[in-house]
Design a protein around this motif. Structure first.
Motif, PDB file in Angstrom:
ATOM      1  N   SER A 135       0.802  -1.197   0.122  1.00  0.00           N
ATOM      2  CA  SER A 135      -0.054   0.016  -0.020  1.00  0.00           C
ATOM      3  C   SER A 135       0.901   1.214   0.095  1.00  0.00           C
ATOM      4  CB  SER A 135      -0.923  -0.105   1.213  1.00  0.00           C
ATOM      5  OG  SER A 135      -0.189   0.401   2.379  1.00  0.00           O
ATOM      6  N   LEU A 136       0.232   2.312  -0.262  1.00  0.00           N
ATOM      7  CA  LEU A 136       0.741   3.590  -0.233  1.00  0.00           C
ATOM      8  C   LEU A 136      -0.172   4.477   0.403  1.00  0.00           C
ATOM      9  CD1 LEU A 136       1.466   5.320  -3.673  1.00  0.00           C
ATOM     10  CD2 LEU A 136       0.615   2.837  -3.384  1.00  0.00           C
ATOM     11  N   VAL A 137       0.337   5.644   0.791  1.00  0.00           N
ATOM     12  CA  VAL A 137      -0.683   6.993   1.220  1.00  0.00           C
ATOM     13  C   VAL A 137      -0.474   8.099   0.588  1.00  0.00           C
ATOM     14  CG1 VAL A 137      -1.271   8.057   3.195  1.00  0.00           C
ATOM     15  CG2 VAL A 137      -0.765   5.623   3.588  1.00  0.00           C
ATOM     16  N   PHE A 138      -1.450   8.692  -0.123  1.00  0.00           N
ATOM     17  CA  PHE A 138      -1.177   9.874  -0.672  1.00  0.00           C
ATOM     18  C   PHE A 138      -2.037  11.094  -0.041  1.00  0.00           C
ATOM     19  CE2 PHE A 138      -0.767   7.439  -4.952  1.00  0.00           C
ATOM     20  CZ  PHE A 138       0.051   8.263  -5.613  1.00  0.00           C
ATOM     21  N   VAL A 139      -1.270  12.131   0.008  1.00  0.00           N
ATOM     22  CA  VAL A 139      -1.815  13.023   0.434  1.00  0.00           C
ATOM     23  C   VAL A 139      -2.027  14.274  -0.439  1.00  0.00           C
ATOM     24  CG1 VAL A 139      -1.763  15.282   2.032  1.00  0.00           C
ATOM     25  CG2 VAL A 139      -0.896  13.212   2.733  1.00  0.00           C
ATOM     26  N   GLN A 140      -3.350  14.610  -0.770  1.00  0.00           N
ATOM     27  CA  GLN A 140      -3.660  15.459  -1.952  1.00  0.00           C
ATOM     28  C   GLN A 140      -4.298  16.855  -1.782  1.00  0.00           C
ATOM     29  OE1 GLN A 140      -5.250  11.921  -4.259  1.00  0.00           O
ATOM     30  NE2 GLN A 140      -4.559  13.064  -6.139  1.00  0.00           N
ATOM     31  N   ASN A 141      -3.827  17.659  -2.074  1.00  0.00           N
ATOM     32  CA  ASN A 141      -4.370  19.212  -1.987  1.00  0.00           C
ATOM     33  C   ASN A 141      -5.192  19.950  -3.085  1.00  0.00           C
ATOM     34  OD1 ASN A 141      -3.559  19.070   0.842  1.00  0.00           O
ATOM     35  ND2 ASN A 141      -1.594  19.834   0.258  1.00  0.00           N
ATOM     36  N   VAL A 142      -6.176  20.194  -2.954  1.00  0.00           N
ATOM     37  CA  VAL A 142      -6.896  20.834  -3.963  1.00  0.00           C
ATOM     38  C   VAL A 142      -7.000  22.491  -3.863  1.00  0.00           C
ATOM     39  CG1 VAL A 142      -8.967  21.300  -5.390  1.00  0.00           C
ATOM     40  CG2 VAL A 142      -8.563  19.127  -4.260  1.00  0.00           C
ATOM     41  N   MET A 143      -6.316  23.063  -4.492  1.00  0.00           N
ATOM     42  CA  MET A 143      -5.812  24.471  -4.412  1.00  0.00           C
ATOM     43  C   MET A 143      -6.421  25.379  -5.402  1.00  0.00           C
ATOM     44  SD  MET A 143      -3.360  24.039  -2.144  1.00  0.00           S
ATOM     45  CE  MET A 143      -2.550  25.460  -1.902  1.00  0.00           C
ATOM     46  N   ARG A 144      -6.860  26.619  -5.149  1.00  0.00           N
ATOM     47  CA  ARG A 144      -7.053  27.769  -5.962  1.00  0.00           C
ATOM     48  C   ARG A 144      -6.119  28.549  -5.750  1.00  0.00           C
ATOM     49  NH1 ARG A 144     -12.951  28.935  -5.024  1.00  0.00           N
ATOM     50  NH2 ARG A 144     -11.872  29.919  -2.777  1.00  0.00           N
ATOM     51  N   GLY A 145      -5.073  28.770  -6.701  1.00  0.00           N
ATOM     52  CA  GLY A 145      -4.019  29.799  -6.401  1.00  0.00           C
ATOM     53  C   GLY A 145      -3.311  29.149  -4.952  1.00  0.00           C
ATOM     54  N   PRO A 146      -3.212  30.204  -4.053  1.00  0.00           N
ATOM     55  CA  PRO A 146      -2.347  29.575  -2.736  1.00  0.00           C
ATOM     56  C   PRO A 146      -3.519  29.159  -1.857  1.00  0.00           C
ATOM     57  CG  PRO A 146      -2.779  31.969  -3.005  1.00  0.00           C
ATOM     58  CD  PRO A 146      -3.039  31.709  -4.318  1.00  0.00           C
ATOM     59  N   GLU A 147      -4.859  29.174  -1.956  1.00  0.00           N
ATOM     60  CA  GLU A 147      -5.556  28.727  -1.206  1.00  0.00           C
ATOM     61  C   GLU A 147      -5.899  27.527  -1.155  1.00  0.00           C
ATOM     62  OE1 GLU A 147     -10.234  30.198   0.009  1.00  0.00           O
ATOM     63  OE2 GLU A 147      -9.623  30.638  -1.927  1.00  0.00           O
ATOM     64  N   LEU A 148      -5.845  26.688  -0.065  1.00  0.00           N
ATOM     65  CA  LEU A 148      -6.134  25.260   0.124  1.00  0.00           C
ATOM     66  C   LEU A 148      -7.833  25.215   0.266  1.00  0.00           C
ATOM     67  CD1 LEU A 148      -5.243  22.536   0.285  1.00  0.00           C
ATOM     68  CD2 LEU A 148      -5.135  22.951   2.674  1.00  0.00           C
ATOM     69  N   LEU A 149      -8.408  24.419  -0.607  1.00  0.00           N
ATOM     70  CA  LEU A 149      -9.876  24.302  -0.487  1.00  0.00           C
ATOM     71  C   LEU A 149     -10.221  22.522  -0.084  1.00  0.00           C
ATOM     72  CD1 LEU A 149     -10.921  25.410  -4.405  1.00  0.00           C
ATOM     73  CD2 LEU A 149     -10.688  26.655  -2.279  1.00  0.00           C
ATOM     74  N   PHE A 150      -9.232  21.794  -0.289  1.00  0.00           N
ATOM     75  CA  PHE A 150      -9.746  20.305   0.157  1.00  0.00           C
ATOM     76  C   PHE A 150      -8.135  19.636   0.361  1.00  0.00           C
ATOM     77  CE2 PHE A 150     -10.085  15.965  -1.117  1.00  0.00           C
ATOM     78  CZ  PHE A 150     -10.862  15.501   0.017  1.00  0.00           C
ATOM     79  N   ARG A 151      -8.411  18.951   1.395  1.00  0.00           N
ATOM     80  CA  ARG A 151      -7.154  18.209   1.707  1.00  0.00           C
ATOM     81  C   ARG A 151      -7.654  16.949   1.896  1.00  0.00           C
ATOM     82  NH1 ARG A 151      -3.365  20.319   5.674  1.00  0.00           N
ATOM     83  NH2 ARG A 151      -1.961  20.789   3.882  1.00  0.00           N
ATOM     84  N   GLY A 152      -7.040  15.801   1.256  1.00  0.00           N
ATOM     85  CA  GLY A 152      -7.435  14.431   1.254  1.00  0.00           C
ATOM     86  C   GLY A 152      -6.275  13.552   1.571  1.00  0.00           C
ATOM     87  N   ARG A 153      -6.664  12.386   2.315  1.00  0.00           N
ATOM     88  CA  ARG A 153      -5.563  11.600   2.680  1.00  0.00           C
ATOM     89  C   ARG A 153      -6.017  10.305   2.108  1.00  0.00           C
ATOM     90  NH1 ARG A 153      -4.102   7.846   6.773  1.00  0.00           N
ATOM     91  NH2 ARG A 153      -1.739   7.801   7.017  1.00  0.00           N
ATOM     92  N   PHE A 154      -5.554   9.400   1.348  1.00  0.00           N
ATOM     93  CA  PHE A 154      -6.067   8.257   0.482  1.00  0.00           C
ATOM     94  C   PHE A 154      -5.108   7.108   0.844  1.00  0.00           C
ATOM     95  CE2 PHE A 154      -7.499  11.937  -1.610  1.00  0.00           C
ATOM     96  CZ  PHE A 154      -8.758  11.590  -1.997  1.00  0.00           C
ATOM     97  N   VAL A 155      -5.633   6.047   1.268  1.00  0.00           N
ATOM     98  CA  VAL A 155      -4.744   4.813   1.413  1.00  0.00           C
ATOM     99  C   VAL A 155      -5.159   4.058   0.339  1.00  0.00           C
ATOM    100  CG1 VAL A 155      -4.094   2.843   2.932  1.00  0.00           C
ATOM    101  CG2 VAL A 155      -4.883   4.899   4.101  1.00  0.00           C
ATOM    102  N   ILE A 156      -4.103   3.805  -0.400  1.00  0.00           N
ATOM    103  CA  ILE A 156      -4.142   3.070  -1.750  1.00  0.00           C
ATOM    104  C   ILE A 156      -3.603   1.633  -1.704  1.00  0.00           C
ATOM    105  CG2 ILE A 156      -3.711   2.885  -4.262  1.00  0.00           C
ATOM    106  CD1 ILE A 156      -5.516   5.603  -3.307  1.00  0.00           C
ATOM    107  N   ALA A 157      -4.372   0.574  -1.789  1.00  0.00           N
ATOM    108  CA  ALA A 157      -3.905  -0.977  -1.998  1.00  0.00           C
ATOM    109  C   ALA A 157      -3.514  -1.514  -3.329  1.00  0.00           C
ATOM    110  CB  ALA A 157      -4.863  -2.022  -1.230  1.00  0.00           C
ATOM    111  N   CYS A 158      -2.367  -1.955  -3.388  1.00  0.00           N
ATOM    112  CA  CYS A 158      -2.167  -2.748  -4.506  1.00  0.00           C
ATOM    113  C   CYS A 158      -2.669  -4.269  -4.543  1.00  0.00           C
ATOM    114  CB  CYS A 158      -0.586  -3.081  -4.592  1.00  0.00           C
ATOM    115  SG  CYS A 158       0.020  -3.824  -6.027  1.00  0.00           S
ATOM    116  N   VAL A 159      -3.282  -4.334  -5.545  1.00  0.00           N
ATOM    117  CA  VAL A 159      -4.427  -5.650  -5.428  1.00  0.00           C
ATOM    118  C   VAL A 159      -4.146  -6.588  -6.832  1.00  0.00           C
ATOM    119  CG1 VAL A 159      -6.728  -6.606  -5.682  1.00  0.00           C
ATOM    120  CG2 VAL A 159      -6.166  -4.603  -4.038  1.00  0.00           C
ATOM    121  N   ASN A 160      -4.103  -7.748  -6.553  1.00  0.00           N
ATOM    122  CA  ASN A 160      -3.897  -8.849  -7.573  1.00  0.00           C
ATOM    123  C   ASN A 160      -5.123  -9.067  -8.093  1.00  0.00           C
ATOM    124  OD1 ASN A 160      -4.156 -11.770  -8.613  1.00  0.00           O
ATOM    125  ND2 ASN A 160      -2.029 -11.562  -8.336  1.00  0.00           N
TER     126      ASN A 160
END
Length: 131
Positions: A83-108
């Motif tokens: 697995s890996l963990v992504f942190v993703q920020n959705v920005m409008r210019g310098p303004e942070l609108l949304f911050r997400g933390r996603f645990v992503i699994a590698c699946v066979n």
């Protein structure tokens, strides 16, 4: 990754519908992996693996609006065996609108079970975690 807010992305008030931030982040993760040299379709067909969301958490900090030019910044917070963990920020210019933390699994895909991230991918991802 740049995102333009279209009418279809908004609710009746012209504000980005909350679930669409997850769509924006999904697209950005796909493009992030592509830029690292890993195309999802090739992973599916050649390696029989997929990266799937195991869990997600998000903070909605400010509304995105119709016709806004947004940017999704994606970084790897940590890398596990399957697995890996992504942190993703959705920005409008310098303004942070949304911050997400996603645990992503590698699946066979054949076994429908978690599987270790392939060694070549792991090596590249480890470089990007440290960057």
């Amino acid at each position: 990754m740049p995102i333009r807010v279209y009418y279809e992305d908004t609710d009746a008030a012209g504000v980005v519908y909350y679930a669409n931030y997850l769509r924006f982040c999904e697209r950005a993760r796909t493009e992030w992996l592509r830029s690292a040299g890993f195309e999802q379709q090739r992973l599916l067909s050649e390696r029989r693996i997929a990266f799937v969301v195991r869990s997600v958490g998000g903070d909605y900090l400010s509304p995105g609006l119709l016709d806004d030019a947004l940017h999704v910044a994606s970084t790897i917070e940590s890398l596990g065996g399957a697995s890996l963990v992504f942190v993703q920020n959705v920005m409008r210019g310098p303004e942070l609108l949304f911050r997400g933390r996603f645990v992503i699994a590698c699946v066979n895909l054949d076994k429908k079970r978690p599987t270790p991230i392939p060694a070549d991918m792991r090596a590249k991802l480890e470089e990007l975690v440290q960057a």
